[in-house]
Design a protein around this motif. Structure first.
Motif, short mmCIF file in Angstrom:
data_model
loop_
_atom_site.label_atom_id
_atom_site.label_comp_id
_atom_site.label_asym_id
_atom_site.label_seq_id
_atom_site.Cartn_x
_atom_site.Cartn_y
_atom_site.Cartn_z
N VAL A 184 -4.45 7.17 -7.89
CA VAL A 184 -4.29 5.89 -9.14
C VAL A 184 -3.41 5.72 -9.13
O VAL A 184 -3.16 4.44 -8.96
N LEU A 243 -12.42 4.32 -3.82
CA LEU A 243 -11.42 4.64 -3.75
C LEU A 243 -10.75 5.88 -4.28
O LEU A 243 -9.72 6.79 -4.03
N ILE A 261 -3.27 2.78 -5.88
CA ILE A 261 -4.17 1.72 -5.99
C ILE A 261 -3.03 0.96 -7.51
O ILE A 261 -3.36 0.02 -7.28
N TYR A 305 -13.16 2.33 -9.90
CA TYR A 305 -12.55 3.61 -8.78
C TYR A 305 -13.23 3.97 -8.52
O TYR A 305 -13.68 4.50 -6.75
N GLU A 306 -13.82 5.09 -8.65
CA GLU A 306 -15.25 5.79 -8.45
C GLU A 306 -15.91 5.26 -7.02
O GLU A 306 -16.49 5.77 -6.05
N LEU A 315 -8.51 -4.39 -3.99
CA LEU A 315 -9.19 -3.43 -3.81
C LEU A 315 -9.78 -3.06 -2.34
O LEU A 315 -9.89 -1.89 -2.51
N ARG A 362 -9.09 -0.12 -0.33
CA ARG A 362 -9.57 1.14 0.04
C ARG A 362 -9.88 1.05 1.17
O ARG A 362 -9.89 2.30 1.95
N GLN A 405 -2.38 -2.49 -6.40
CA GLN A 405 -2.51 -3.54 -7.03
C GLN A 405 -1.75 -4.81 -8.09
O GLN A 405 -1.57 -5.95 -8.06
#
Length: 145
Positions: A50, A29, A53, A24-25, A63, A67, A57
């Motif tokens: 998080v 994100l 996210i 994610y980083e 994703l 973002r 999902q």
């Protein structure tokens, strides 16, 4: 930095694997600061990101879309309830359509699976002779046209 979380703490609090957090980083994100020893430190506000996210999902949002949505939020402060409401409003119609589709799928499959007869002639999704092929690909009786 006592308010910051290590990657292990963020993983434990969020229920997301450390490898996923690093991913994610990389995608931008979530964000982490680095210590002098190059260790990641996450602000507590990243827990919200998080969680967002994971939920997005689960309802089928990519994703890349996530973002894009997160990029619209302020990076310098923890997003407010109004920030999250505005962000989620953009997906409301899409989620409503997904709910309608899931309800229809559940209702259409109920009789077919629930009766136990295994006879396709009684199934609401039955397509004898592939008559619906001319209408295009996919599940024509279930998916929106």
């Amino acid at each position: 930095m006592h308010e910051a979380l290590t990657i292990g703490q963020l993983a434990a609090r969020s229920g997301v694997a450390q490898s996923a957090l690093r991913y994610y980083e990389r995608l931008g994100l979530i964000r982490a600061d680095r210590t002098g020893g190059n260790q990641r430190r996450y602000h507590r506000g990243e827990l919200r990101r998080v969680a967002f996210i994971r939920i997005a999902q689960q309802v089928g949002i990519s994703l890349e879309e996530i973002r894009s949505a997160l990029d619209s939020l302020p990076a310098s402060r923890t997003p407010t309830a109004d920030d999250w409401a505005q962000l989620s409003a953009a997906w409301r119609d899409r989620l409503d359509e997904k709910i309608r589709l899931l309800n229809r799928l559940r209702d259409d499959l109920d009789g077919c699976i629930g009766c136990g007869c295994l006879s396709l002639s009684r199934c609401a999704l039955y397509n004898p002779g592939d008559e619906l092929a001319g209408e295009g690909p996919g599940a024509r009786l279930t998916l929106p046209r």
